[in-house]
Design an enzyme around this catalytic site. Structure first.
Site, PDB file in Angstrom:
ATOM      1  N   HIS A 151       0.925  -1.166   0.077  1.00 15.27           N
ATOM      2  CA  HIS A 151      -0.007   0.049   0.069  1.00 15.27           C
ATOM      3  C   HIS A 151       0.831   1.388   0.071  1.00 15.27           C
ATOM      4  O   HIS A 151       0.366   2.217  -0.172  1.00 15.27           O
ATOM      5  CB  HIS A 151      -0.741   0.090   1.244  1.00 15.27           C
ATOM      6  N   LYS A 206       0.035  18.769   3.688  1.00 14.66           N
ATOM      7  CA  LYS A 206      -0.192  18.080   4.899  1.00 14.66           C
ATOM      8  C   LYS A 206      -1.117  18.467   6.179  1.00 14.66           C
ATOM      9  O   LYS A 206      -0.902  19.461   6.279  1.00 14.66           O
ATOM     10  CB  LYS A 206       1.253  17.790   5.541  1.00 14.66           C
TER      11      LYS A 206
END
Lengths: 140, 471
Positions: free
Chosen positions: B394, B470
């Protein structure tokens, strides 16, 4: 005695913290501050918001867990972060915590260092010997 | 080969078997030797614990980007028999349907470069982290119910957020069946309402990338990737507080029911219950609701991304060809038909993927790397179906704790260095940025080489970051 300590190399992706206290009141107060200090700079939190909470649990360990879950809820839904608390305890068939928490709206004390999203059962441990000690992993 | 106290036996190039000194199922680890050596000890301990869960239908797989998690390592895949098996919420994870989304554009790097800072600043405003500033989409309880039960389709049809064709490029078309509003708690509802259309913090991000290398030109073209330097947008986020609350609520219910179901487990975080029990059914309904909420969240954020591009470039998102390439989950449990690897057994199983991506033949797979190393778009394979229940890695996977990363890396210095390298970052805090530094992660290319070697996925394109948000 230290109030709390982040165990740096014991958890890779999240935060493992140990919280201490000579009695229940001190322990919960330190836990509150450890939680808030992970998210924001504790020094920046003023005391212009007040929130009364009631928490019930089957045992002391669960009381600690439920208290953290309440702090997460108040942060996410009410946008509140706390610095101080006045704690009262009762014990009948349940452990009961009544507290008045003081802090402020999180939007006023940005930046956020990191957000706590959950408290993990993994490695969660609360002990009472000479003093109270908890090991808590926060999912961030 | 010995790592910590564990013996690993080579099965084939890049595939290892954890020597069994315990009962129950085998653990296979997909990783090149150097990545294997970078895994922390807890990965092996936790993998063994997972392999001793009741009701497993076959082996447990650990992906090359694995690192320790709670109960199960991040990067774990296993199958439970549909009828006789168990479900373990901790092996799905707190952030239910945490996943990746990739959106393409027709813009080239040279066209975006002059506007990059403006674009990133605007995106940071349009897609808030969620703490301290809420998302643009205000909903009530009834709307949350419909979003969680009907998924992305409801958001597009009833709220006009997104394009109808987006649905075709989302795993399960943005709706996991069986979602039930009544299975989630009041706390989960309130956390969901307050955090919709937000990015979250930690390792979640929104990234502007340029195509750096194309490995499979034919497939890349089919997906709308035509040239090097083409601009892409990658999104990594999940079900926010709602998913976390569902996992927390059910973990405690499952833990309290262990005695009732006569289950013994090595770690409380692996608490499980028979799939046939009403408790497990309730969890799966709540999990499906949270998963749909995550699809909706990524769809709502996509709406904001398109809006920001329209504003900066003065063109409609449709004219900028901002189609969705794919949206795929990497924390989920789903019923799927498989043949158990290394066995003749076939059947319908509840596949748990925690920090692992579905990798079905011809399906796009998105592997997000750190903000420094870049990311990959890959393609699922037949081999993955045979070898790993149609699953693959992932992302990069951490190798360093957050605290250690902060000690080594100064957030502000890193920000400046990245800016000089042409990567413009807007982060809620410099400390959060330091925690996510590239040095804290494995090399994404090594992860891709590992999964490619075993045949679980094939690379289509390598994408390099030029801007990142972020939470």
């Amino acid at each position: 005695m230290k109030k709390w300590q982040i165990k740096e190399d014991e958890n890779i992706a999240d935060i493992l913290v140990e919280v201490y206290g000579k009695d229940m009141k001190e322990f919960f107060s330190n836990l509150l501050q450890a939680f808030s200090n992970i998210i924001v700079d504790l020094k920046k939190i003023t005391l212009n918001q007040k929130k009364r909470i009631n928490i019930k649990a089957k045992n002391f360990s669960e009381l600690v867990f439920n208290f953290i879950e309440k702090l997460i809820f108040l942060k996410d839904v009410n946008g509140l972060i706390f610095k101080k608390g006045k704690f009262e305890f009762k014990k009948n068939d349940y452990y009961i915590l009544k507290a008045t928490l003081k802090g402020e709206k999180i939007k006023n004390i940005l930046p956020i260092k990191i957000d706590i999203k959950a408290v993990a059962l993994h490695k969660f441990e609360v002990k009472k010997n000479k003093f109270y000690k908890a090991r808590i992993v926060f999912d961030i | 080969m010995k790592i910590y106290q564990f013996n690993l036996l080579p099965v084939e190039e890049g595939l290892w078997q954890l020597e069994k000194d315990y009962q129950q199922e085998t653990v296979y680890i997909v990783a090149k030797k150097d990545l294997l050596e970078k895994m922390d000890e807890e990965v092996f301990i936790q993998a063994k614990n997972v392999a001793q869960l009741p009701g497993l239908a076959g082996p447990v797989f650990i992906m090359p980007d694995a690192h320790s998690g709670y109960g199960a390592p991040i990067g774990t895949v296993f199958a439970m028999d549909e009828k006789e098996g168990y479900v373990a919420p901790g092996a799905v994870g707190y952030d239910i349907n945490c996943g990746m989304r990739l959106i393409k554009t027709s813009l080239l790097f040279e066209e975006v470069k002059p506007y990059l800072e403006k674009l990133i600043n605007l995106l940071f405003d349009y897609v808030p982290p969620g703490l301290g500033k809420k998302g643009f989409l205000k909903i009530n309880k009834e709307e949350l119910k419909r979003l969680g039960e009907e998924g992305v389709f409801y958001l597009i049809k009833n709220k006009g957020i997104g394009w109808e064709e987006d649905i075709n490029n989302i795993e399960e078309k943005g709706k996991i069946e069986g979602a039930d509003f009544s299975a989630i708690s009041k706390t989960a509802i309130e956390r969901g309402i307050s955090q919709l259309a937000t990015l979250g913090s930690g390792n979640h991000y929104l990234e502007i990338q340029k195509v750096e290398k194309i490995f499979d030109e034919k497939k890349a073209k089919e997906l709308g990737i035509f040239s090097k330097n083409q601009i892409m947008i990658m999104l990594h986020c999940g079900s926010r507080g709602l998913g976390h609350q569902v996992c927390s609520d059910y973990l405690r219910l499952f833990e309290n029911s262990l005695e009732k179901f006569k289950i013994k487990i090595a770690d409380r975080q692996l608490a499980c219950a028979p799939i046939s029990s009403s408790l497990a059914k309730q969890y799966l309904s709540a999990m499906a609701f949270a998963a749909n909420f995550a699809f909706v969240n990524r769809q709502a954020i996509t709406y904001q991304i398109r809006k920001a591009f329209e504003k900066v470039f003065g063109k409609k998102a449709k004219d900028l060809d901002m189609d969705l390439i794919y949206d795929v989950a990497h924390n989920i449990a789903k019923f799927e038909n498989h043949q158990v690897p290394f066995s003749l057994r076939k059947g319908r199983f509840l596949i748990h993927r925690k920090g692992a991506t579905r990798s079905f033949p011809n399906q796009p797979v998105i592997l997000g790397g750190s903000m420094e190393s870049g990311s990959y778009l890959l393609l699922g394979t037949d081999v993955a179906l045979k070898k790993s229940y149609g699953s693959t890695a992932h992302g990069s996977g951490r190798t360093m704790s957050r605290a250690k990363a902060k000690k080594i890396v100064q957030g502000e210095k890193l920000w400046r260095q990245l800016k000089e390298r042409g990567i413009y970052i807007k982060s809620a805090s410099f400390s959060g940025l330091a925690e996510e530094a590239g040095i804290a992660y494995k090399n994404i290319t090594d992860v891709v080489k590992s999964i490619e070697e075993v045949g679980l996925s094939k690379p289509i394109a390598y994408l390099k970051p030029i801007g990142n948000i972020k939470g």
